[in-house]
Scaffold this active site. Structure first.
Site, PDB file in Angstrom:
ATOM      1  N   PRO A   1       0.764  -1.399   0.044  1.00 34.64           N
ATOM      2  CA  PRO A   1      -0.002  -0.175   0.018  1.00 34.64           C
ATOM      3  C   PRO A   1       0.738   1.116   0.059  1.00 34.64           C
ATOM      4  O   PRO A   1       0.273   2.364   0.112  1.00 34.64           O
ATOM      5  CB  PRO A   1      -0.766   0.131   1.314  1.00 34.64           C
ATOM      6  CG  PRO A   1      -0.001  -0.669   1.986  1.00 34.64           C
ATOM      7  CD  PRO A   1       0.841  -1.789   1.216  1.00 34.64           C
TER       8      PRO A   1
ATOM      9  N   CYS B   1       7.094 -11.224   3.866  1.00 33.06           N
ATOM     10  CA  CYS B   1       6.744 -11.323   5.193  1.00 33.06           C
ATOM     11  C   CYS B   1       6.511 -12.706   5.658  1.00 33.06           C
ATOM     12  O   CYS B   1       5.674 -13.088   6.279  1.00 33.06           O
ATOM     13  CB  CYS B   1       5.652 -10.050   5.588  1.00 33.06           C
ATOM     14  SG  CYS B   1       4.379 -10.602   4.615  1.00 33.06           S
TER      15      CYS B   1
END
Length: 438
Positions: free
Chosen positions: A265, A383
């Site tokens: 984002p 991640c």
């Protein structure tokens, strides 16, 4: 118009989750009307708690129903009642029972209200014995006791052992902390802290070896963040400290050409711009149109002027027509290191997904290498906690790119580092350099 209470809103969001493909976080945010901070907090706790503990809750229900399959809404109501009884100590048992029975009537399960009442009251009278059973489950069947898929637990236990597995499962089931990065393109740390005090934001300092001093703060309590003038003015950005490590290793400098792949984002994009002091060029590339607009919104709020947004399908970049000083490949991944924040991810991820993602990751890093300048820096990050997506990708990349050297590699683990799980590898393109002396 009738005002909906937190439990009703929670139940309706959980109903939508049964039918929609969207993540529960998005459903909750979209379906949450204006509530007081306390009611909003309760609603969020109920939704996320029920999703996290779903497997254990269903085991409790099955014990009292001879494993009969319940209708979806009835199962949701029983999960909500049991979650309040065994995981929300601040709610009295009778309140959890009565509210759930009343909610059943509102959601069209009035004929089943007696059944709901009997099951919940039965567990209320067996609370201590049931708590012992739940503790035994954690020790003997961690996937069931901590409400995770068995295949993930087996994979993690094989890698780290039983104790670290337990720590990781507990971490995933705990509400995530909120961290804020100071945006020095808009303000200074001292001014932001002064404004936070005026806005009733309680904060604490966060120190990690990869963070600048006074860059990241844990927000302990606060009004809704989007209502804060400091948020609206772009004085800070919310992101986990783990997401800053790849940008620090990238080492962006003012005046450089930098590519940020899979940029939405925009947290890493805007931090890159911050370190560049808005001088230079950052290409933020994203495939999905709606996520591209999210980057644009964050760049606008944070005052980022050096970023150019590019939407492109697939891992091919002829439209960029440039070679870059530094490239960040923040690859799509299984997200197993961020499971604490993505509460229903554990029920979506499958073993075969990891291998599929590995193929995508290798395509991205190979394409990025082809448009990196000599002596340029390439950072690969995920991640994920899974070796197939992390170190094994780095090894395969090096095996097919002899001009690149691995300069840095680090894995962040929640139970060791107190942040989301992440992997970062830094490569330097030595193409054109004279070979080292033997």
């Amino acid at each position: 118009m009738r005002v909906q209470k937190p439990r009703e809103i929670a139940a309706r969001v959980l109903q939508q989750r049964e039918k929609a493909a969207d993540y529960v976080e998005n459903l909750l945010e979209a379906g949450l009307p204006s509530l007081s901070p306390a009611d909003r907090s309760l609603c969020q706790e109920l939704v996320y708690g029920v999703v996290r503990r779903q497997r254990t809750l269903d085991w409790l229900i099955a014990r009292k129903t001879e494993r009969r399959v319940q209708k979806a809404t009835l199962q949701i109501l029983l999960r909500l009642g049991l979650y309040q009884m065994f995981w929300l100590d601040r709610i009295p048992h009778h309140a959890a029972v009565n509210e759930t029975v009343e909610l059943a009537r509102q959601l069209g399960c009035g004929p089943q209200s007696g059944f709901i009442n009997a099951l919940l009251r039965g567990y209320a009278s067996e609370r201590d014995e049931t708590k012992k059973l739940l503790d035994e489950l954690k020790a003997n069947q961690p996937g069931l006791g901590y409400s995770h898929p068995d295949w993930l637990c087996e994979r993690w236990q094989k890698r780290w052992g039983a104790e670290k597995l337990r720590q990781l499962l507990e971490w995933n089931n705990a509400p995530p902390k909120t961290f804020a990065r100071v945006n020095t393109l808009r303000t200074e740390t001292g001014k932001l802290l002064e404004q936070w005090r005026d806005e009733d934001v309680e904060y604490d300092f966060v120190r990690r070896d990869w963070l600048e001093e006074n860059l990241v703060f844990e927000l302990k309590s606060h009004p809704p963040l989007t209502s804060l003038p400091s948020f609206q003015k772009g004085f800070f950005y919310v992101q986990d400290p783990s997401t800053l490590l790849p940008v620090r290793e990238l080492g962006p400098r003012p005046g450089e050409n930098i590519l940020d792949l899979c940029a939405a984002p925009g947290g890493k994009t805007t931090y890159i711009a911050q370190l560049m002091q808005n001088r230079g060029r950052v290409i933020a590339k994203e495939r999905q149109y709606d996520r591209l607009s999210l980057i644009r919104e964050n760049c606008g709020r944070l005052g980022v002027t050096c970023a150019e947004l590019v939407r492109s399908e697939g891992p091919v970049f002829p439209e960029l027509n440039v070679h870059f000083d530094r490239i960040l490949v923040d690859a799509p991944c299984s997200n197993t290191g961020a499971m604490r924040r993505r509460v229903d991810l554990r029920w979506r991820i499958r073993p075969e997904e990891i291998e599929r993602l590995r193929t995508v990751q290798l395509e991205l890093i190979n394409e990025a290498a082809s448009i990196l300048k000599p002596n340029g820096v390439l950072v690969y990050s995920t991640c994920s906690l899974e070796p197939e997506e992390n170190g094994e990708v780095a090894k395969e990349f090096l095996a097919s790119h002899s001009s690149f050297s691995l300069e840095f590699e680090r894995e962040l683990l929640p139970f060791a580092d107190g942040v989301d799980g992440a992997y970062v590898a830094k490569f330097v393109n030595r193409w054109g350099e004279a070979p080292a002396e033997p």
